[in-house]
Motif scaffolding. Sequence first.
Motif, short mmCIF file in Angstrom:
data_model
loop_
_atom_site.label_atom_id
_atom_site.label_comp_id
_atom_site.label_asym_id
_atom_site.label_seq_id
_atom_site.Cartn_x
_atom_site.Cartn_y
_atom_site.Cartn_z
N PRO A 370 0.83 -1.20 0.00
CA PRO A 370 0.00 0.00 0.00
C PRO A 370 0.87 1.25 0.00
CG PRO A 370 -0.78 -1.58 1.62
CD PRO A 370 0.55 -2.07 1.15
N GLU A 371 0.44 2.24 -0.75
CA GLU A 371 1.22 3.48 -0.86
C GLU A 371 1.39 4.13 0.51
OE1 GLU A 371 1.16 7.66 -3.43
OE2 GLU A 371 -0.36 6.11 -3.76
N GLY A 372 2.63 4.47 0.84
CA GLY A 372 2.91 5.13 2.10
C GLY A 372 2.96 4.21 3.31
N SER A 373 2.88 2.88 3.08
CA SER A 373 2.88 1.93 4.19
C SER A 373 4.09 1.01 4.09
CB SER A 373 1.60 1.09 4.17
OG SER A 373 1.65 0.07 5.15
N LYS A 374 4.64 0.63 5.23
CA LYS A 374 5.75 -0.32 5.26
C LYS A 374 5.25 -1.76 5.31
CE LYS A 374 9.04 2.81 7.50
NZ LYS A 374 9.94 3.02 8.67
N GLN A 375 3.98 -1.93 5.69
CA GLN A 375 3.40 -3.28 5.80
C GLN A 375 2.86 -3.74 4.46
OE1 GLN A 375 0.55 -3.11 9.07
NE2 GLN A 375 2.04 -4.17 10.37
N LEU A 376 3.03 -5.03 4.20
CA LEU A 376 2.50 -5.63 2.97
C LEU A 376 1.13 -6.24 3.24
CD1 LEU A 376 5.69 -7.49 1.68
CD2 LEU A 376 4.91 -5.20 1.10
N GLY A 377 0.30 -6.28 2.22
CA GLY A 377 -1.00 -6.93 2.32
C GLY A 377 -1.18 -7.92 1.19
N HIS A 378 -2.06 -8.91 1.38
CA HIS A 378 -2.36 -9.85 0.31
C HIS A 378 -3.39 -9.23 -0.64
CE1 HIS A 378 -0.64 -12.83 3.14
NE2 HIS A 378 -0.27 -13.44 2.02
N VAL A 379 -3.17 -9.43 -1.92
CA VAL A 379 -4.12 -8.95 -2.92
C VAL A 379 -5.38 -9.81 -2.88
CG1 VAL A 379 -2.30 -8.07 -4.43
CG2 VAL A 379 -3.12 -10.43 -4.72
N HIS A 380 -6.41 -9.36 -3.56
CA HIS A 380 -7.61 -10.17 -3.80
C HIS A 380 -7.61 -10.58 -5.27
CE1 HIS A 380 -10.42 -9.14 -0.18
NE2 HIS A 380 -9.19 -9.48 0.20
N THR A 381 -8.10 -11.77 -5.54
CA THR A 381 -8.14 -12.27 -6.92
C THR A 381 -9.57 -12.58 -7.34
OG1 THR A 381 -7.80 -14.58 -6.22
CG2 THR A 381 -5.82 -13.26 -6.73
N LEU A 382 -9.81 -12.41 -8.64
CA LEU A 382 -11.12 -12.72 -9.23
C LEU A 382 -10.89 -13.42 -10.56
CD1 LEU A 382 -11.21 -9.45 -8.17
CD2 LEU A 382 -13.65 -9.96 -8.37
N ASN A 383 -11.82 -14.27 -10.94
CA ASN A 383 -11.75 -14.91 -12.25
C ASN A 383 -13.14 -15.10 -12.81
OD1 ASN A 383 -12.68 -17.91 -11.73
ND2 ASN A 383 -11.33 -17.36 -10.03
N GLY A 384 -13.21 -15.11 -14.14
CA GLY A 384 -14.50 -15.31 -14.79
C GLY A 384 -14.33 -15.74 -16.23
N SER A 385 -15.36 -16.38 -16.76
CA SER A 385 -15.37 -16.76 -18.17
C SER A 385 -15.96 -15.61 -18.95
CB SER A 385 -16.22 -18.02 -18.39
OG SER A 385 -15.81 -19.06 -17.54
#
Length: 424
Positions: A370-385
């Motif tokens: 995240p911008e301006g943060s030292k901590q990392l986060g997990h992204v979210h994923t999506l999928n579709g046909s």
Amino acid sequence: MFDIKWIRDNSEAFDKALARRGYKASAGNLIALDDARRSHVTKLQEAQERRNAASKEIGKAMAAKDEAKAQALKDEVAGIKSFIQDGEATERELNAALEAAMAVIPNLPLDDVPQGEDEADNVELRIVGEKPVLDFVPKEHFEISGAEAGLDFTTAAKLAGSRFVLLKGQIARLERAIGQFMIDLHTQEHGYMEVSPPLLVHDTALFGTGQLPKFEEDLFKTNGDHYLIPTAEVPLTNMAAGEIMPEEALPMRVTALTYCFRSEAGSAGRDTRGMLRQHQFMKCELVSVTKPEESLNELERMLGCAETVLKKLGLHYRVMTLCTGDMGFGARKTYDIEVWLPGQDTYREISSCSVCGDFQARRMNARYRPEGSKQLGHVHTLNGSGVAVGRALIAVLENYQNADGSITVPDVLRPYMNGLETIG
């Protein structure tokens, strides 16, 4: 995959959510496995601390010329070293046991997902368009005279066995036109980046998106250590595997038009006629990688992109919200688009669009900064046909069939067919 710390802090909510999916309570077992792992790690740390302290004491004993004490300490260090070596192997086994237990647990449904056991409990969200009014009895796609010459199941069976089809002539061209139309639409109008991914992937990629280890029987494995992709979701989503993405790179939207391969192990005897359920089929896949707070809006956007395909093809369809018992393993919420097939007089799934939260991201260690943060986060994923090409071909054949057995080419596909208006 889940965060064991979150499960510890929310064990009741975790088990309640699993119960909605028809799974037994698992928090207690997972916490017990983690307790065993933690306890062993603590013993290892204490042993390492004692080894370090004893090593220093050896030097002091030798300096004091106390050989008996020095030898005793050396014997103690040797014993600790042996314990640590064996203990590290045990630690790996305990880690593997916890990971294996969590790897087969499905994602947790969102609160607004309808409760249910199977497809009968799915909820209709909306119906779009009108069923075509035909002044003759419609036929299924493989019975239409104008399409029969282009759907060669006999030769395909000779070459590869059941659940394959060999497309020929204008029908093969129509399939190619449908796929090209879809990929052009999503890249030129919907902002997805086109990707041509490998069709063979390692097991780690399939673990990341949730096909392994639970659904191995549905996959085709090569003689080596590769698998044929069951969907382009696998390579596209794994583009983020092991990465730390800058916030400005999100959302990442990618699409691919590929062949997909499924053994259909759990569908024996189902849809054996025609090309509805094949071992090899073409699909236009949509994948998004987003920040957590954007994923639900991205699901609605993705659904709209898939719906646009059917709207432009002039096909009648409905959108269903899947119930807890019918969702895919990695999904938190799923919409299915079901297209109307007049030859079968029923709706058939042609697209699924799912939001997975951080479930896949944790399995593949996909993170963002995240911008301006030292901590990392997990992204979210999506999928579709966006959407299944073979089923779109079936829908076009059945909805655009004429009384004389010919098929009218939809307007949007004619530029891809060199202006051809009718097949057969």
